[in-house]
Design a protein around this motif. Structure first.
Motif, PDB file in Angstrom:
ATOM      1  N   ASN B 192      -1.845   9.027   1.606  1.00 35.16           N
ATOM      2  CA  ASN B 192      -1.018   8.864   0.409  1.00 35.16           C
ATOM      3  C   ASN B 192      -0.733   7.398   0.125  1.00 35.16           C
ATOM      4  O   ASN B 192      -0.776   6.959  -1.023  1.00 35.16           O
ATOM      5  CB  ASN B 192       0.300   9.625   0.563  1.00 35.16           C
ATOM      6  CG  ASN B 192       0.129  11.103   0.297  1.00 35.16           C
ATOM      7  OD1 ASN B 192      -0.832  11.497  -0.365  1.00 35.16           O
ATOM      8  ND2 ASN B 192       1.032  11.911   0.810  1.00 35.16           N
ATOM      9  N   ALA B 193      -0.453   6.648   1.190  1.00 34.38           N
ATOM     10  CA  ALA B 193      -0.186   5.221   1.019  1.00 34.38           C
ATOM     11  C   ALA B 193      -1.417   4.537   0.426  1.00 34.38           C
ATOM     12  O   ALA B 193      -1.305   3.714  -0.487  1.00 34.38           O
ATOM     13  CB  ALA B 193       0.175   4.585   2.361  1.00 34.38           C
ATOM     14  N   ALA B 194      -2.600   4.907   0.937  1.00 38.16           N
ATOM     15  CA  ALA B 194      -3.827   4.289   0.432  1.00 38.16           C
ATOM     16  C   ALA B 194      -4.032   4.627  -1.040  1.00 38.16           C
ATOM     17  O   ALA B 194      -4.436   3.785  -1.838  1.00 38.16           O
ATOM     18  CB  ALA B 194      -5.018   4.746   1.264  1.00 38.16           C
ATOM     19  N   ARG B 195      -3.732   5.886  -1.405  1.00 34.46           N
ATOM     20  CA  ARG B 195      -3.891   6.289  -2.814  1.00 34.46           C
ATOM     21  C   ARG B 195      -2.964   5.482  -3.710  1.00 34.46           C
ATOM     22  O   ARG B 195      -3.367   4.977  -4.748  1.00 34.46           O
ATOM     23  CB  ARG B 195      -3.579   7.783  -2.976  1.00 34.46           C
ATOM     24  CG  ARG B 195      -4.681   8.641  -2.440  1.00 34.46           C
ATOM     25  CD  ARG B 195      -4.444  10.120  -2.719  1.00 34.46           C
ATOM     26  NE  ARG B 195      -5.414  10.854  -1.924  1.00 34.46           N
ATOM     27  CZ  ARG B 195      -5.090  11.638  -0.906  1.00 34.46           C
ATOM     28  NH1 ARG B 195      -3.833  11.831  -0.587  1.00 34.46           N
ATOM     29  NH2 ARG B 195      -6.032  12.240  -0.210  1.00 34.46           N
ATOM     30  N   ASP B 197      -1.768   2.633  -3.040  1.00 32.52           N
ATOM     31  CA  ASP B 197      -2.204   1.242  -3.007  1.00 32.52           C
ATOM     32  C   ASP B 197      -3.429   0.991  -3.875  1.00 32.52           C
ATOM     33  O   ASP B 197      -3.850  -0.160  -4.004  1.00 32.52           O
ATOM     34  CB  ASP B 197      -2.510   0.821  -1.566  1.00 32.52           C
ATOM     35  CG  ASP B 197      -1.234   0.547  -0.783  1.00 32.52           C
ATOM     36  OD1 ASP B 197      -0.182   0.412  -1.423  1.00 32.52           O
ATOM     37  OD2 ASP B 197      -1.287   0.473   0.447  1.00 32.52           O
ATOM     38  N   ALA B 199      -6.493   3.045  -3.717  1.00 30.65           N
ATOM     39  CA  ALA B 199      -7.770   3.528  -3.202  1.00 30.65           C
ATOM     40  C   ALA B 199      -8.171   4.835  -3.883  1.00 30.65           C
ATOM     41  O   ALA B 199      -7.330   5.685  -4.140  1.00 30.65           O
ATOM     42  CB  ALA B 199      -7.685   3.738  -1.696  1.00 30.65           C
TER      43      ALA B 199
END
Lengths: 370, 303
Positions: B192-195, B197, B199
């Motif tokens: 979720n953090a990557a999304r 951010d 990604a």
């Protein structure tokens, strides 16, 4: 920076509706807390705003533009997760720079922004470490820097302080607030800790069972709770809530009766904050009782008092224990601080019970004579 | 009066407790190595008689075995192709896809893929023989027949391809099981953090999932390389190593030399070579996967 509006937004997981139709407007640059017990839908609301969940119905808009169909990665939202969610295989520097990978940006610009963000949260010395080499507080700062580095429209904080120890929490609370003031991002913090919400936020959205129980300033929620849920949830120790029966201008609670300042009828709940109670001599008050337990808490003393109306908790400021267990005391309170809730749990506006200190009343009555 | 009974402290005898395990290791692991090493230095044939002690077998390996270079090349192709395409590549793909679909379906799918591992090797071998049967009634030829293509004789024309495929389909399940649990252990908020951010789903795979799989993949690569080098039962069952020696990797070559040609001593000498490679790989694994870090101090005090 953006203004957020939610228009009848709901979220269902299969058959269960975890978020009932929600309407909300958050102003540009506002610091808002979503407060509620676990499972009340506050994190769901946050994830809906981030675009990690899609709403089942309704419309989410940033600055008036519908973002329902915009992916999380295109919303330009920064999140600090409860567990920080740092990438374990990347250094602190790479973690902070991660959101910038997906933007077209020169190398120098990336370096500059990373250092700026690191300075802001005071972790410049840790840039070459890995997350596993950091303490909880440091990881949290890294997570915050990563959320801030891309200059988000909205900053979302999901219980960011709950994994920190008590002293660090107080420091971070103040720091978060000052960073938010300085940068002016529209900020939403989700928390189950009312102190966090009250100290940091301009406005609090109090949620229960997937719906908003009340929206207001911390003071509104504390002084004028709309319903029993907010009344019981805000304030530590919690408000005394006593079930009773109203008939005309008379309020009957167990074996005690009080005067109401307006007409009312039916089952009601009477609310009185422990910190608003003054313990006076028995003959000076409408309600008398016997002290059952005394808990000195340092700055204040917490009493449990057995009265004809039921057990009542009272908080007295100061270190000194002035009443021993078994002592007879009178319970008084400024009438306008007392609250009355109807059978459905909603507060009845402008209805108070007389809990005044008779000594004061008589003094006041005598005053004109002077 | 105290109720304590004072009992003399008896020292534990670790050797006594370890004896059964040591005995098993000695009889089934150590003894065969010793016996094998001794036989390698004899001229033992199918009659099991030892005429003399000699270095002849090793001379033959190095100087006179004309098939050996071919066998080593076959081994290299067989091991690397099976390992990277199937045992690691397909395994990782299966782990990632079967965790991305609804859980029940994923479990069903993985269970299905584990079936050949659970079924007897002979049964699995016979299925592949039926699939590759050169007559028009073979499964593959039924398919090519409906497309109007001439029948293919996989076992004769592409034997190495066939054994790689057959071994790979079974072998992928090992990586699939291990990597599934690795994928599952990645906290969801990391993705979720990557999304958030920025990604894409592909970016999540690359920046969050792939790094989490690198350590287990290293382990699987070395472990499976070792196991591919030493096992041959599917090959023996499906192609018998043929035609001639075309699908015979080193381990099967040892078997065929020893039991088909009755050259026990020569087979033992070849096996020593495999053992050396095995030990080298194990040491490499020890170094690369940093296995010592997975050791934990004992939780009980024995002595």
């Amino acid at each position: 920076m953006a203004k957020i509006t939610l228009d009848n937004v709901t979220k269902n997981w299969g058959e269960t509706q975890v978020l009932k139709p929600m309407n909300l407007a958050i102003e540009n640059g506002e610091f808002v807390a979503i407060l509620g017990p676990s499972g009340c839908g506050k994190s769901t609301t946050l994830f809906l705003l981030a675009g990690l969940y899609a709403p089942s119905a309704g419309e989410i808009a940033f600055d008036g533009h519908n973002v329902n169909r915009i992916d999380a990665r295109d919303r330009n939202v920064g999140i600090v997760f409860q567990s920080y969610a740092l990438y374990p295989n990347l250094t602190v520097r790479e973690n902070i720079a991660f959101p910038l990978r997906f933007k077209t940006m020169g190398k120098e610009e990336v370096v500059r922004r990373v250092e700026e963000a690191a300075n802001l949260v005071q972790i410049s010395a840790l840039l070459d470490r890995r997350p596993s080499q950091l303490s909880g507080g440091q990881q949290q700062r890294v997570a915050l820097a990563r959320a801030l580095v891309k200059e988000p429209n909205i900053l979302l904080l999901d219980e960011p302080l709950s994994n920190l120890d008590a002293t660090l929490r107080i420091t971070m609370r103040a720091e978060l607030k000052s960073i938010q003031r300085r940068l002016g991002f529209t900020t939403l913090i989700v928390t189950h800790d009312q102190i966090e919400a009250i100290t940091m936020a301009d406005r609090i959205i109090c949620m229960n069972n997937g719906e908003i129980a009340q929206i207001g300033t911390p003071d509104d929620l504390y002084r004028c709770p709309n319903n029993l849920f907010v009344a019981g949830f805000i304030g530590t120790p919690p408000m005394n809530l006593l079930k009773g029966e109203a008939d005309g201008r008379c309020l009957q609670i167990a074996n005690a009766s009080f005067d109401l300042d307006a007409e009312c009828a039916g089952a009601v709940t009477f609310g009185l904050r422990p910190e608003d109670i003054a313990l006076v001599s028995p003959e000076a008050a409408q309600l008398q009782g016997e002290v059952v337990t005394v808990e000195p808490m340092g700055r204040e003393v917490f009493y449990t008092i057995d009265t004809p109306a039921g057990l009542i908790h009272a908080l007295e400021y100061g270190e000194a224990v002035r009443h021993a267990p078994g002592a007879k005391v009178g319970i008084s309170c400024k009438s306008d601080l007392t609250l009355v809730f109807d059978a459905c749990g909603n507060r009845i506006a402008d209805l108070h019970a007389d809990f005044s200190n008779h000594a004061e009343v008589s003094a006041r009555v005598l005053e004109p004579a002077n | 009066m105290s109720n304590f009974q004072i009992r003399p402290h008896r020292p534990a005898r670790p050797l006594l407790y370890l004896a059964p395990a040591i005995a098993l290791l000695a009889v089934f692991f150590l003894a065969p190595i010793v016996v094998n090493t001794v036989i390698a230095f004899t001229d033992m044939g199918a009659n099991l008689r030892v005429g003399e002690f000699t270095f002849k077998n090793f001379e033959r390996i190095v100087q006179r075995d004309a098939r050996l270079p071919m066998v080593l090349l076959t081994t290299l192709i067989y091991v690397t192709a099976t390992l990277f395409i199937f045992n690691v590549g397909l395994g990782a793909l299966l782990a990632m896809t079967s965790t991305a679909i609804p859980e029940r379906l994923g479990n069903f799918f993985r269970g299905l893929w584990l079936l050949p591992r659970m079924s007897p090797a002979v049964l699995y071998g016979i299925l592949w023989i039926w699939i590759a049967d050169p007559s028009p009634s073979g499964l593959l030829n039924q398919v090519t027949g409906t497309l109007g293509l001439p029948p293919i004789n996989l076992r004769n024309d592409f034997p190495l391809f066939l054994v790689i495929l057959a071994n790979g389909v079974v072998g992928a399940s090992f990586a699939m099981v291990i990597l599934t649990s690795s994928v599952r252990s990645i906290p969801s908020h990391l993705a979720n953090a990557a999304r958030v951010d920025g990604a894409s789903e592909w970016g999540v795979l690359r920046h969050v999932v792939a790094p989490a799989l690198s350590q287990p993949i290293r382990f699987i690569t070395i472990y499976q390389a070792l196991s591919l080098m030493t096992t041959y039962e599917y090959i023996l069952l499906i192609t018998g190593g043929g035609p001639v020696y075309d699908s015979t990797p080193y381990a099967l070559y040892i078997y065929r030399r020893a039991f088909e040609n009755g050259a026990y001593a020569y087979g033992a000498a070849l096996a020593l070579g495999l053992m050396v490679i095995g030990i080298a790989f194990t040491l490499l694994q020890w170094r690369i996967t940093n296995m010592r870090s997975t050791f934990a101090a004992p939780k009980i005090e024995v002595l």
